[in-house]
Design an enzyme around this catalytic site. Structure first.
Site, PDB file in Angstrom:
ATOM      1  N   ASN A   1      48.288  39.744  47.910  1.00 52.43           N
ATOM      2  CA  ASN A   1      49.833  40.534  47.666  1.00 52.43           C
ATOM      3  C   ASN A   1      49.248  41.777  47.600  1.00 52.43           C
ATOM      4  O   ASN A   1      49.717  42.859  48.137  1.00 52.43           O
ATOM      5  CB  ASN A   1      50.492  39.838  46.524  1.00 52.43           C
ATOM      6  CG  ASN A   1      51.985  40.446  46.251  1.00 52.43           C
ATOM      7  OD1 ASN A   1      52.791  39.962  45.677  1.00 52.43           O
ATOM      8  ND2 ASN A   1      52.070  41.929  46.655  1.00 52.43           N
ATOM      9  N   THR A   2      48.539  42.114  46.210  1.00 51.87           N
ATOM     10  CA  THR A   2      48.328  43.535  46.123  1.00 51.87           C
ATOM     11  C   THR A   2      47.518  44.320  47.075  1.00 51.87           C
ATOM     12  O   THR A   2      47.753  45.677  47.199  1.00 51.87           O
ATOM     13  CB  THR A   2      47.473  43.809  44.583  1.00 51.87           C
ATOM     14  OG1 THR A   2      48.426  42.844  43.697  1.00 51.87           O
ATOM     15  CG2 THR A   2      47.645  45.148  43.799  1.00 51.87           C
TER      16      THR A   2
ATOM     17  N   GLY B   1      45.007  40.789  41.409  1.00 52.56           N
ATOM     18  CA  GLY B   1      45.347  42.100  41.296  1.00 52.56           C
ATOM     19  C   GLY B   1      44.284  43.155  41.085  1.00 52.56           C
ATOM     20  O   GLY B   1      44.456  44.216  41.252  1.00 52.56           O
TER      21      GLY B   1
ATOM     22  N   LYS C   1      53.355  26.757  44.744  1.00 51.77           N
ATOM     23  CA  LYS C   1      52.279  27.323  44.526  1.00 51.77           C
ATOM     24  C   LYS C   1      52.226  27.056  42.794  1.00 51.77           C
ATOM     25  O   LYS C   1      52.864  27.924  42.170  1.00 51.77           O
ATOM     26  CB  LYS C   1      52.009  29.026  44.902  1.00 51.77           C
ATOM     27  CG  LYS C   1      50.829  29.497  44.045  1.00 51.77           C
ATOM     28  CD  LYS C   1      50.316  30.943  44.437  1.00 51.77           C
ATOM     29  CE  LYS C   1      49.673  31.589  43.313  1.00 51.77           C
ATOM     30  NZ  LYS C   1      49.392  32.821  43.887  1.00 51.77           N
TER      31      LYS C   1
ATOM     32  N   ALA D   1      43.882  35.766  45.588  1.00 52.74           N
ATOM     33  CA  ALA D   1      43.784  36.760  44.511  1.00 52.74           C
ATOM     34  C   ALA D   1      42.214  37.169  44.593  1.00 52.74           C
ATOM     35  O   ALA D   1      41.302  36.720  44.844  1.00 52.74           O
ATOM     36  CB  ALA D   1      43.902  36.226  42.917  1.00 52.74           C
ATOM     37  N   GLY D   2      42.173  38.716  44.649  1.00 51.43           N
ATOM     38  CA  GLY D   2      40.955  39.572  44.281  1.00 51.43           C
ATOM     39  C   GLY D   2      40.706  40.397  45.509  1.00 51.43           C
ATOM     40  O   GLY D   2      39.925  41.017  45.393  1.00 51.43           O
TER      41      GLY D   2
END
Lengths: 261, 71
Positions: A211-212, A163, A102, A189-190
């Site tokens: 992830n987050t 995040g 990535k 993301a997001g």
């Protein structure tokens, strides 16, 4: 029913959920969340290893054996093409020649917004060096297409800032990207909660990387399960083909005839 | 009598009582045997397959990395 698989650079996956391994309380929780999510692809960061400070320190790899998961080493924290290229060469050596990576080249520490100029430079070099490059980028359809044209194997536009948990802020751009490209488009993301993931899949994305949204949930393991279902539900809804929206004309679901008088 | 050699590892200077050492010897010194890592010497990757032959010299700077949690 046909198998609905995600294929990235010749590798086949059943799950369309890709998971980051950062920000969990400990490796046990990381592993449990990933198991619950059904994810087969896990991102990792490359960092200086501890030398001698703590010999018995556990490592992420012990909890996520590379023969059970497809590792996706990232270039998080890299702000130039050169740093990203260097990091991924180390990753390939670290992972015994594994070449699926990535790429992300950041432009600003406050927003972590991608620097697409450096990203394009790095992608071109890495592809020449034999890497299969999944690339994090903005939701600019022109840049996404350029990244595909130079040979990236998956394009990963942001839904919103890394995040941030702000969800999908520009579904229109994502739709243009999905319509324009032939390689897999993976929202990266997001995503903040399950409905965000479902919306991404309903738009026609091939997968979602997060992830987050999982790690920072009050119960990460339960959220990992919720994300799995959201991805599956969104994918099925996309394949099923939603009804058209009718803003001003209602249509009853029950027959108009046979009403009692 | 060996003179000490100084190597910069992950930004810290370390001294060893060798004049020069192979990468294999360094791995033992750093207690990294059996662990998963990759080494860059003076900006160039050192392939694991060449650890036995690769000589590390006084003044070299090394980056030794592993995989950690990340998105």
């Amino acid at each position: 029913m046909n198998k609905d698989e995600l294929i990235i650079a010749g590798r086949t996956f059943r799950s369309r959920l890709l998971i980051g391994t950062g920000k969990y309380r400990d490796f046990k929780e990381t592993r449990s969340a990933i198991d619950q999510s059904g994810s087969e692809v896990v991102t990792v960061a490359i960092r200086r290893t501890n030398i001698g400070q703590n010999e018995n320190e556990q490592s992420l790899i012990e909890f996520l054996p590379p023969n059970e998961f497809t590792y996706l080493p990232n270039t998080a924290g890299c702000y130039s093409a050169d740093d990203a290229i260097r990091t991924l060469h180390l990753a390939r050596e670290l992972l015994d020649g594994h070449n699926l990576v990535k790429l992300e080249v950041l432009g600003d520490p406050k927003t972590l917004y991608p620097n697409v100029v450096e990203t394009l430079k790095a992608a071109a070099v890495l592809i020449k060096d034999g890497f299969d490059v999944m690339v994090y980028t903005s939701d600019d359809p022109i840049i996404a297409k350029k990244l595909e044209d130079i040979g990236c194997c998956a394009i990963m536009p942001l839904a919103s800032l890394i995040g941030s948990g702000m969800g999908i802020l520009n579904p229109w751009n994502l739709e243009i990207i999905i319509d324009t490209l032939s390689v897999p488009v993976i929202v990266d993301a997001g995503v903040g909660t399950a409905s965000d993931a479902a919306i991404a899949m309903e738009l026609g994305c091939d997968g979602v990387l997060m992830n987050t949204a999982i790690a920072a949930a009050r119960d990460p393991i339960m959220m990992a399960g919720a994300m799995k279902k959201a991805i599956e539900a969104g994918r099925e809804a996309f394949l099923a083909g939603r009804m058209s929206k009718k803003l001003y004309s209602a249509s009853p679901s029950s027959p108009l005839s046979g009403l009692i008088k | 009598m060996y003179s000490n050699m100084k190597i910069t590892i992950n930004g810290n200077i370390r001294e060893f009582t060798y004049e020069s050492m192979t990468a294999d010897e360094l791995v033992v010194e750093l207690k990294l045997t059996g662990k998963r890592f990759a080494i860059e010497r003076n900006g160039e990757i050192m392939p694991k397959s060449l650890f036995k032959q690769f000589i590390i010299n006084d003044g070299d700077y090394l980056e030794i990395v592993g995989a950690v949690g990340g998105g």
